[in-house]
Each structure stands twice: as C-alpha cells, then as structure tokens.
Design a protein around this motif. Structure first.
Motif, PDB file in Angstrom:
ATOM      1  N   GLU A  33      34.193  18.258   7.745  1.00 13.15           N
ATOM      2  CA  GLU A  33      35.305  18.883   7.035  1.00 13.15           C
ATOM      3  C   GLU A  33      35.909  18.003   5.941  1.00 13.15           C
ATOM      4  O   GLU A  33      36.462  18.534   4.971  1.00 13.15           O
ATOM      5  CB  GLU A  33      36.399  19.294   8.030  1.00 13.15           C
ATOM      6  CG  GLU A  33      35.940  20.353   9.024  1.00 13.15           C
ATOM      7  CD  GLU A  33      37.030  20.741  10.010  1.00 13.15           C
ATOM      8  OE1 GLU A  33      38.217  20.430   9.755  1.00 13.15           O
ATOM      9  OE2 GLU A  33      36.704  21.342  11.051  1.00 13.15           O
ATOM     10  N   ASP A  51      27.880  23.379   8.896  1.00 15.01           N
ATOM     11  CA  ASP A  51      27.680  23.541   7.451  1.00 15.01           C
ATOM     12  C   ASP A  51      27.601  25.011   7.049  1.00 15.01           C
ATOM     13  O   ASP A  51      27.890  25.356   5.901  1.00 15.01           O
ATOM     14  CB  ASP A  51      26.396  22.826   7.010  1.00 15.01           C
ATOM     15  CG  ASP A  51      26.542  21.313   6.995  1.00 15.01           C
ATOM     16  OD1 ASP A  51      27.687  20.832   6.922  1.00 15.01           O
ATOM     17  OD2 ASP A  51      25.511  20.617   7.070  1.00 15.01           O
ATOM     18  N   GLY A  52      27.203  25.866   7.967  1.00 21.13           N
ATOM     19  CA  GLY A  52      27.076  27.280   7.652  1.00 21.13           C
ATOM     20  C   GLY A  52      28.316  28.103   7.951  1.00 21.13           C
ATOM     21  O   GLY A  52      28.313  29.317   7.745  1.00 21.13           O
ATOM     22  N   CYS A  53      29.369  27.454   8.422  1.00 18.74           N
ATOM     23  CA  CYS A  53      30.595  28.184   8.768  1.00 18.74           C
ATOM     24  C   CYS A  53      31.312  28.677   7.522  1.00 18.74           C
ATOM     25  O   CYS A  53      31.413  27.957   6.526  1.00 18.74           O
ATOM     26  CB  CYS A  53      31.539  27.308   9.580  1.00 18.74           C
ATOM     27  SG  CYS A  53      30.951  26.955  11.239  1.00 18.74           S
ATOM     28  N   GLU A  54      31.827  29.888   7.595  1.00 21.58           N
ATOM     29  CA  GLU A  54      32.541  30.464   6.465  1.00 21.58           C
ATOM     30  C   GLU A  54      34.041  30.577   6.713  1.00 21.58           C
ATOM     31  O   GLU A  54      34.773  31.023   5.831  1.00 21.58           O
ATOM     32  CB  GLU A  54      31.966  31.846   6.146  1.00 21.58           C
ATOM     33  CG  GLU A  54      30.502  31.811   5.728  1.00 21.58           C
ATOM     34  CD  GLU A  54      29.956  33.177   5.384  1.00 21.58           C
ATOM     35  OE1 GLU A  54      30.699  34.175   5.582  1.00 21.58           O
ATOM     36  OE2 GLU A  54      28.803  33.264   4.922  1.00 21.58           O
ATOM     37  N   SER A  55      34.488  30.174   7.881  1.00 21.37           N
ATOM     38  CA  SER A  55      35.916  30.276   8.180  1.00 21.37           C
ATOM     39  C   SER A  55      36.342  29.150   9.104  1.00 21.37           C
ATOM     40  O   SER A  55      35.512  28.537   9.793  1.00 21.37           O
ATOM     41  CB  SER A  55      36.241  31.621   8.840  1.00 21.37           C
ATOM     42  OG  SER A  55      35.666  31.672  10.144  1.00 21.37           O
ATOM     43  N   GLU A  91      35.437  29.832  12.764  1.00 23.96           N
ATOM     44  CA  GLU A  91      34.062  29.473  13.142  1.00 23.96           C
ATOM     45  C   GLU A  91      33.938  27.975  13.373  1.00 23.96           C
ATOM     46  O   GLU A  91      33.280  27.525  14.322  1.00 23.96           O
ATOM     47  CB  GLU A  91      33.088  29.913  12.049  1.00 23.96           C
ATOM     48  CG  GLU A  91      32.891  31.418  11.948  1.00 23.96           C
ATOM     49  CD  GLU A  91      31.926  31.764  10.842  1.00 23.96           C
ATOM     50  OE1 GLU A  91      30.854  32.327  11.149  1.00 23.96           O
ATOM     51  OE2 GLU A  91      32.214  31.479   9.662  1.00 23.96           O
ATOM     52  N   ARG A  92      34.557  27.183  12.491  1.00 20.42           N
ATOM     53  CA  ARG A  92      34.508  25.726  12.651  1.00 20.42           C
ATOM     54  C   ARG A  92      35.199  25.286  13.921  1.00 20.42           C
ATOM     55  O   ARG A  92      34.754  24.359  14.607  1.00 20.42           O
ATOM     56  CB  ARG A  92      35.129  25.040  11.436  1.00 20.42           C
ATOM     57  CG  ARG A  92      34.280  25.139  10.175  1.00 20.42           C
ATOM     58  CD  ARG A  92      34.803  24.218   9.084  1.00 20.42           C
ATOM     59  NE  ARG A  92      36.112  24.637   8.610  1.00 20.42           N
ATOM     60  CZ  ARG A  92      36.298  25.512   7.638  1.00 20.42           C
ATOM     61  NH1 ARG A  92      35.249  26.079   7.033  1.00 20.42           N
ATOM     62  NH2 ARG A  92      37.504  25.847   7.244  1.00 20.42           N
TER      63      ARG A  92
END
Length: 226
Positions: free
Chosen positions: A122, A196-200, A203-204
């Motif tokens: 992050e 790395d593929g999280c969009e929100s 999700e992280r």
C-alpha cells in the motif's frame, strides 16, 4: 546573518531537489522500466535541466543506487516504528532475537506482520519499488539479483536462522528450519501478488485479514506445547 540565512536556504533547496530526483526517478522506473527512462526524462519530470541533475548524481545508475538506499532506510525506519525485535537487538544476535519474538504479547507478531504486509502493498514508494524489481528482473541480471535478495534470499535466510534458534531454545517444535522459512514466507509473497489486483480498500482489508490469520495459525502449528 543574511548571508548565513541565504546559505541555509540554498542547502535546503539542494536537499529538496536531490530528494525530488530520487522520488521522481522511482516513479518513472516503475512506470517505464529502468531502461525506458533516461536522465533527461528524470530532469524534465523534476523541472530542472539535465546539467543541474548532474550536480547531484553522476548518472542514472547513481540515481538508482540512491533509490535502493532510500528504500533500505525506509524499511529500517518502519522496523523501528513497529518496535520489531529485529530493530531492537544487535545484528547477528539470533538468540536475543528469538527471545524478543517469543516474549511479545499475544497478537503482536500478527499485527507486525500485517503492518509490514501493508507497507509493501500500500505504501506508494514501496509498491513502486517492488513493481520495478518485478518488472526488470528478467531484463537486468543486477536488478534480478536485487529482487531475489529482497523477496527471497534474505527473508528466507533470516527466518530460517530465527526458527532454528527458536527450536533450539524450545519455543518451537523440532523441524527443518529452511522448510519452515519457505512455509512461512511463500503464502505471504503470494498474498502480495493478490493484493496488487485489489480494486478497493475492502478487498485489501480481506487479504490483510488473511495474513493475520495465517501468521496466527503458523505460530499455533509450530509452537511447542507446555
């Protein structure tokens, strides 16, 4: 007094420009790759002439070396900020390190692991640096070695020594320390890729919760009873 003040201002401006060169270079390297960025590109993005950039750094390799130095310092600062035993005991004092981790309060290791995971997934600079190493590892043998050092060799070596000592003094069950290190670190590296593929943020957070649960489970599985 006026001359001294002016001199201090120039020193501050010089430091700010030098730091800006490193920050901008890291961003550009992460976006375009090391070979895709020239000194002129960095100077233009900073807002200075190439001749001015050369007053601070001899060339692109020197800038890259400064990026690595900056990331090493940032990592060391984080270790101290989190009060991890790694930053509290002398280098090489594995027995003290094992004691430091074994005597942490419940939940502390999990919290430290999540904080470190969030840093690498992050923090803007840490993410750019990691992406740069991942992208360039196949094009540059030197950067490939650096990537393996950061995310494979050093973590595994460190964890293996720590686990071996924790087994020796009776905190962990007897096992193969090297395999334990691989067992511990591999899922975390996999979860970095997933992050790395999280969009929100939600999700992280779910992935961070997985890290916390995994580290807690690892400790329970290997802890020596009694």
């Amino acid at each position: 007094m006026g001359a001294a003040y002016l001199g201090d201002s120039r020193m501050t401006a010089r430091r700010d420009t030098k730091a800006a060169i490193v920050e901008v270079a890291l961003r550009l390297f992460a976006e375009r790759g090391y070979e895709g960025v020239g000194v002129r590109d960095i100077a233009e993005a900073v807002g200075i002439q190439p001749a001015s950039l050369y007053k601070h750094y001899a060339g692109k390799q020197a800038i890259f070396d400064a990026v690595v130095e900056r990331m090493n310092a940032a990592y060391d600062d984080l270790v101290l900020k989190l009060q991890m035993p790694d930053g509290m005991v002398p280098a090489g004092a594995t027995s003290q390190l094992a004691e430091g981790y074994a005597t942490l309060p419940p939940g502390a290791i999990e919290a430290m692991s999540v904080a470190m995971f969030r840093y690498w997934t992050e923090d803007e600079h840490a993410v750019s640096f990691r992406h740069l190493l991942v992208m360039e590892q196949y094009r540059s043998p030197a950067i490939g070695r650096l990537y393996r050092s950061y995310f494979m060799e050093k973590p595994l070596e460190h964890q293996a020594k720590l686990f071996a000592e924790m087994m020796r003094v009776g905190y962990f069950k007897q096992s193969d320390a090297r395999l334990m290190a691989i067992e511990f670190f591999s899922p975390i590296l996999l979860l970095m890729v997933a992050a790395d593929g999280c969009e929100s943020a939600a999700e992280r957070n779910k992935i961070a919760d997985c890290v916390r649960a995994y580290v807690e489970r690892f400790g329970r599985m290997h802890a020596r009873e009694g």
